[in-house]
Design an enzyme around this catalytic site. Structure first.
Site, mmCIF file in Angstrom:
data_model
loop_
_atom_site.group_PDB
_atom_site.id
_atom_site.type_symbol
_atom_site.label_atom_id
_atom_site.label_comp_id
_atom_site.label_asym_id
_atom_site.label_seq_id
_atom_site.Cartn_x
_atom_site.Cartn_y
_atom_site.Cartn_z
ATOM 1 N N SER A 37 25.335 15.258 46.955
ATOM 2 C CA SER A 37 24.116 16.022 47.205
ATOM 3 C C SER A 37 24.462 17.381 47.800
ATOM 4 C CB SER A 37 23.198 15.270 48.180
ATOM 5 O OG SER A 37 22.840 14.007 47.679
ATOM 6 N N ASN A 40 25.222 18.451 51.869
ATOM 7 C CA ASN A 40 25.682 17.282 52.615
ATOM 8 C C ASN A 40 27.116 17.520 53.067
ATOM 9 O OD1 ASN A 40 26.486 14.763 53.574
ATOM 10 N ND2 ASN A 40 25.312 13.653 52.034
ATOM 11 N N TYR A 176 13.157 15.314 43.714
ATOM 12 C CA TYR A 176 14.606 15.455 43.807
ATOM 13 C C TYR A 176 15.307 14.118 43.573
ATOM 14 C CZ TYR A 176 19.148 16.204 46.058
ATOM 15 O OH TYR A 176 20.499 16.243 46.336
ATOM 16 N N ALA A 179 15.174 12.630 39.965
ATOM 17 C CA ALA A 179 16.086 13.260 39.013
ATOM 18 C C ALA A 179 17.451 12.588 39.025
ATOM 19 C CB ALA A 179 16.238 14.747 39.337
ATOM 20 N N GLU A 180 17.842 12.001 40.161
ATOM 21 C CA GLU A 180 19.139 11.337 40.293
ATOM 22 C C GLU A 180 19.095 9.853 39.939
ATOM 23 O OE1 GLU A 180 21.754 12.720 43.724
ATOM 24 O OE2 GLU A 180 19.740 13.004 44.524
ATOM 25 N N TYR A 200 27.836 5.311 47.261
ATOM 26 C CA TYR A 200 27.393 6.267 48.281
ATOM 27 C C TYR A 200 27.869 5.713 49.609
ATOM 28 C CZ TYR A 200 24.413 10.114 49.913
ATOM 29 O OH TYR A 200 23.961 11.288 50.443
#
Length: 242
Positions: A37, A40, A176, A179-180, A200
């Site tokens: 991201s 980050n 946002y 979209a991921e 992650y």
């Protein structure tokens, strides 16, 4: 959920696949997706290089996909003018891409591919997944609640302590995130790999919804999720937890 820990050398990383099925996908070792991201600080060039070197021990291939859609929308929702929001977003996205490129170069694994989310806008499978996500936002309360929780978690770093995001800010955060989300649902279909593990450094509010239930919108069988974060080495478990 699986509590099985996968680790390698000290001071590298430890991984916790979300479930036994996720662990089975992990053990195939086909592909790892690292999502990054903008803005980050966790994803420094050194961290990315270390992640790539660590992933090479487990996976045949690695892709890094970074978010570059609706970043300006978030800045606008927090009071930036449209022009300032676009400039700020472009700067963060460019900085993120450079960090990734530097980290991958330092790792020396030329097979690692770097892609932006926007690269997939014309992809038919991506478009199908986006439609399914939008339909679930309106027709699946469990998914909607988890998606909003994920948006709130993401926006927490931008809002003053203790303050809830406004409706406009929450909507920007959802755009946002949505979209991921295709990369948590069907990376194999998007990147043409047999199976894939999306990783992650924290468990996301949507993880139990996409990987833990038997109805509604959820990940395809060849898609897994794992929390991967720095950690001391620990003995490898003999088998996944029941």
């Amino acid at each position: 959920m699986s509590d099985s820990l996968i680790s390698t050398k000290p001071s590298t990383f430890e991984a916790r696949p979300f479930s036994d099925r996720c662990r089975q996908v992990w053990e195939r070792g086909d592909h790892l997706l690292i999502g990054v991201s903008p803005g980050n600080s966790y994803f420094s060039p050194q961290r990315i290089s270390e992640l790539v070197l660590w992933a090479r021990e487990f996976f045949d291939s690695v892709d890094i996909v970074y978010a570059d859609l609706h970043v300006d929308t978030q800045f606008a929702a927090f009071g930036y003018t449209p022009e300032h929001a676009q400039r700020r977003a472009a700067k963060e996205i460019k900085t993120t891409a450079r960090r990734i490129q530097r980290g991958v170069a330092d790792a020396g694994w030329e097979a690692v591919r770097i892609r932006a989310v926007s690269d997939f806008l014309s992809d038919a499978r991506y478009q199908q997944l986006r439609i399914a996500i939008e339909e679930s936002l309106t027709g699946d309360p469990v998914f909607r609640q988890a998606a909003e929780g994920m948006a709130r978690s993401f926006l927490a770093g931008r809002t003053p302590d203790g303050e809830e995001p406004t409706a406009e800010q929450l909507a920007a955060g959802l755009r946002y995130i949505c979209a991921e989300l295709p990369f948590f649902l069907d990376t194999p279909g998007l990147l043409k790999v047999p199976t894939s593990v999306s990783c992650y450094h924290v468990e996301l509010p949507l993880t139990p919804v996409l990987f833990g239930r038997s109805e509604g919108l959820r990940a395809v069988p060849g898609q897994a999720y794992a929390v991967v974060r720095p950690g001391a080495a620990a003995p490898r478990p003999a088998a996944a937890a029941a």
